[in-house]
Scaffold this motif. Sequence first.
Motif, PDB file in Angstrom:
ATOM      1  N   PRO A  79       0.825  -1.214   0.000  1.00  0.00           N
ATOM      2  CA  PRO A  79       0.000   0.000   0.000  1.00  0.00           C
ATOM      3  C   PRO A  79       0.857   1.263   0.000  1.00  0.00           C
ATOM      4  O   PRO A  79       2.069   1.222   0.236  1.00  0.00           O
ATOM      5  N   GLY A  80       0.201   2.400  -0.254  1.00  0.00           N
ATOM      6  CA  GLY A  80       0.866   3.689  -0.155  1.00  0.00           C
ATOM      7  C   GLY A  80       1.968   3.893  -1.170  1.00  0.00           C
ATOM      8  O   GLY A  80       3.037   4.424  -0.821  1.00  0.00           O
ATOM      9  N   GLN A  81       1.740   3.508  -2.401  1.00  0.00           N
ATOM     10  CA  GLN A  81       2.769   3.623  -3.428  1.00  0.00           C
ATOM     11  C   GLN A  81       2.381   4.651  -4.495  1.00  0.00           C
ATOM     12  O   GLN A  81       1.207   4.831  -4.808  1.00  0.00           O
ATOM     13  N   ASP A  82       3.404   5.322  -5.033  1.00  0.00           N
ATOM     14  CA  ASP A  82       3.253   6.186  -6.197  1.00  0.00           C
ATOM     15  C   ASP A  82       3.869   5.480  -7.396  1.00  0.00           C
ATOM     16  O   ASP A  82       5.053   5.095  -7.350  1.00  0.00           O
ATOM     17  N   VAL A  83       3.085   5.311  -8.437  1.00  0.00           N
ATOM     18  CA  VAL A  83       3.570   4.693  -9.666  1.00  0.00           C
ATOM     19  C   VAL A  83       3.689   5.789 -10.716  1.00  0.00           C
ATOM     20  O   VAL A  83       2.686   6.447 -11.048  1.00  0.00           O
ATOM     21  N   VAL A  84       4.904   6.015 -11.201  1.00  0.00           N
ATOM     22  CA  VAL A  84       5.144   7.062 -12.177  1.00  0.00           C
ATOM     23  C   VAL A  84       5.412   6.443 -13.541  1.00  0.00           C
ATOM     24  O   VAL A  84       6.213   5.509 -13.673  1.00  0.00           O
ATOM     25  N   VAL A  85       4.715   6.972 -14.534  1.00  0.00           N
ATOM     26  CA  VAL A  85       4.856   6.516 -15.920  1.00  0.00           C
ATOM     27  C   VAL A  85       5.319   7.693 -16.758  1.00  0.00           C
ATOM     28  O   VAL A  85       4.819   8.820 -16.604  1.00  0.00           O
ATOM     29  N   GLU A  86       6.282   7.454 -17.624  1.00  0.00           N
ATOM     30  CA  GLU A  86       6.698   8.463 -18.603  1.00  0.00           C
ATOM     31  C   GLU A  86       6.757   7.792 -19.960  1.00  0.00           C
ATOM     32  O   GLU A  86       7.491   6.818 -20.155  1.00  0.00           O
ATOM     33  N   GLY A  87       5.938   8.305 -20.884  1.00  0.00           N
ATOM     34  CA  GLY A  87       5.851   7.659 -22.179  1.00  0.00           C
ATOM     35  C   GLY A  87       5.184   6.310 -22.043  1.00  0.00           C
ATOM     36  O   GLY A  87       4.123   6.182 -21.438  1.00  0.00           O
ATOM     37  N   ASN A  88       5.843   5.284 -22.569  1.00  0.00           N
ATOM     38  CA  ASN A  88       5.217   3.956 -22.551  1.00  0.00           C
ATOM     39  C   ASN A  88       5.867   3.013 -21.552  1.00  0.00           C
ATOM     40  O   ASN A  88       5.724   1.797 -21.663  1.00  0.00           O
ATOM     41  N   ARG A  89       6.564   3.570 -20.540  1.00  0.00           N
ATOM     42  CA  ARG A  89       7.235   2.736 -19.536  1.00  0.00           C
ATOM     43  C   ARG A  89       6.961   3.244 -18.132  1.00  0.00           C
ATOM     44  O   ARG A  89       6.782   4.446 -17.892  1.00  0.00           O
ATOM     45  N   ILE A  90       6.937   2.316 -17.197  1.00  0.00           N
ATOM     46  CA  ILE A  90       6.909   2.674 -15.777  1.00  0.00           C
ATOM     47  C   ILE A  90       8.326   3.090 -15.394  1.00  0.00           C
ATOM     48  O   ILE A  90       9.293   2.366 -15.652  1.00  0.00           O
ATOM     49  N   THR A  91       8.460   4.288 -14.803  1.00  0.00           N
ATOM     50  CA  THR A  91       9.804   4.764 -14.456  1.00  0.00           C
ATOM     51  C   THR A  91      10.133   4.599 -12.979  1.00  0.00           C
ATOM     52  O   THR A  91      11.307   4.475 -12.618  1.00  0.00           O
ATOM     53  N   SER A  92       9.103   4.608 -12.122  1.00  0.00           N
ATOM     54  CA  SER A  92       9.402   4.405 -10.697  1.00  0.00           C
ATOM     55  C   SER A  92       8.168   3.924  -9.957  1.00  0.00           C
ATOM     56  O   SER A  92       7.034   4.199 -10.348  1.00  0.00           O
ATOM     57  N   VAL A  93       8.417   3.180  -8.895  1.00  0.00           N
ATOM     58  CA  VAL A  93       7.386   2.754  -7.947  1.00  0.00           C
ATOM     59  C   VAL A  93       7.969   2.993  -6.565  1.00  0.00           C
ATOM     60  O   VAL A  93       8.871   2.261  -6.124  1.00  0.00           O
ATOM     61  N   THR A  94       7.473   4.040  -5.885  1.00  0.00           N
ATOM     62  CA  THR A  94       8.057   4.442  -4.608  1.00  0.00           C
ATOM     63  C   THR A  94       6.957   4.776  -3.603  1.00  0.00           C
ATOM     64  O   THR A  94       5.785   4.889  -3.962  1.00  0.00           O
ATOM     65  N   ALA A  95       7.380   4.943  -2.351  1.00  0.00           N
ATOM     66  CA  ALA A  95       6.421   5.329  -1.315  1.00  0.00           C
ATOM     67  C   ALA A  95       5.789   6.665  -1.665  1.00  0.00           C
ATOM     68  O   ALA A  95       6.434   7.566  -2.213  1.00  0.00           O
ATOM     69  N   THR A  96       4.518   6.809  -1.349  1.00  0.00           N
ATOM     70  CA  THR A  96       3.773   8.021  -1.658  1.00  0.00           C
ATOM     71  C   THR A  96       4.430   9.256  -1.030  1.00  0.00           C
ATOM     72  O   THR A  96       4.919   9.203   0.098  1.00  0.00           O
TER      73      THR A  96
END
Length: 481
Positions: A31-48
């Motif tokens: 839980p409590g995650q930020d998923v960042v996408v740039e273009g057509n790829r996931i760039t990071s999955v980190t704590a909110t």
Amino acid sequence: MSRYVEPSTVNGRVLVTDVTVVDPLDGRRTPGQDVVVEGNRITSVTATGGPAEGAHVVEGRGRFVVPGLMDMHMHALNTPKDVDGTYALMLANGVVGFRQMSGNRALLKSRSQGTLPRPTGAPALRATAGDLLTPLNASTVEGAVRAVREQHRDGADFVKAGMTTRETFLAALQEANRLGIRLGGHLPADLDPREAARAGVWSIEHLGPGVTVFAAASSKESEVRAGNPTRKLPPIPRVKIPGADRLAMKLIKGMVTNPATSTSEGEAHAYELADGSYDQQKAEELAALFVEHTTWQCPTLIRVHTQQFGDSPEHTENPRRRYMAPEELRTWDKSVKKFSRLPDTTRNALHNHWAAQLRMTRTFADAGVPMVAGTDACGAAGIIPGFALHDEFDHLAEAGLDPLTILRMTTTEPARFLGEEGDFGRVAPGMAADLVLLDEDPLASHTALRAIAGVMRDGSWWSRSDLDAVVERIAAKPGAH
């Protein structure tokens, strides 16, 4: 462009904030995650709590994010010039990729040239075969070997056996193994599935189809096999004349809409005999052999259900038929009438076989046989693209599979199946930006996979209201195949 899907205004840099990330690989919820996408790829999955500057923000609090869903048995590109409706229904149901189970030289050429149709929101074509192996191109050992060589040359990802004999199937498989191209599909009635596994078959579709896999789990195996007739195709021109290929494929299409409509009394008796002499120990031995040889299974339970209950109101009165192209429904309805004319004893045998198919699926799952989810959508009677994958999940649950296993069969297992674990199937940096945001926990129940709050395909985001609008446009002008 698409007739049904409006271009997304949420793309580029997208942040799905404060969401619970579900990892199908190990079943963890974070839980409590930020998923960042740039273009057509996931760039990071980190704590909110990270910076959101310049990003479109999608609210994930109280929600769950999973990788986009994969349908590993489809025929969407059987109508390559009119895939828009099918692709739109897939997007609306979180289906972001598929394996095309019937191709041809023109399709392979179009893919290599980058000219395949790609309407807005289109799923990824993850793999495709060339022409099915049938009596048209594989009536002899020499023909089967030649067909495999041609598909390998033309860039097919795998070869699909459609209608073969034991002799031509094994010859094609041997040549495929020599060339390093995978071969899977339908086992012929006269082939022992154990022999196919030991020879290196990649995948078995539809639990056979027919009775061949179930014969291997019968205490009266030799009797079941002896009474299981090989189906005969309608006459196919052997002489190369203009239009012969199209004529042959038309004949084959008429059969595949619902193959159960051609069930003979002999086949019905073989089902009854196999089901009445089921041997759990033999079934487990078969499953262990499939595990040993990594023989993949794609059960397509929704396909076998629509076949074996071909005139059931569950299918003939399905309200989702309103999304299908009218010509498709006319073909389906013809098959319903044909099914209803089968003798009662034949239809009862088909109905009763359903329990055996659920039992075999559970046995395979319990043993760890590698399996992927697929539907056989596009051309098969009663199967609604996109929605059908969720129907498949329902049937897998009916067989006794748990929610995590079902989730894996449509995410991480397709990636492993295709050897693309580093590209898709998980919510992790570097993976494809194909995500499904859910309002419910998919590890608590498989039905949560229907509770879609939004879908990201190739870095573009469509909310629930966007997807509802897509479905309504299809209903207003039905065009799915």
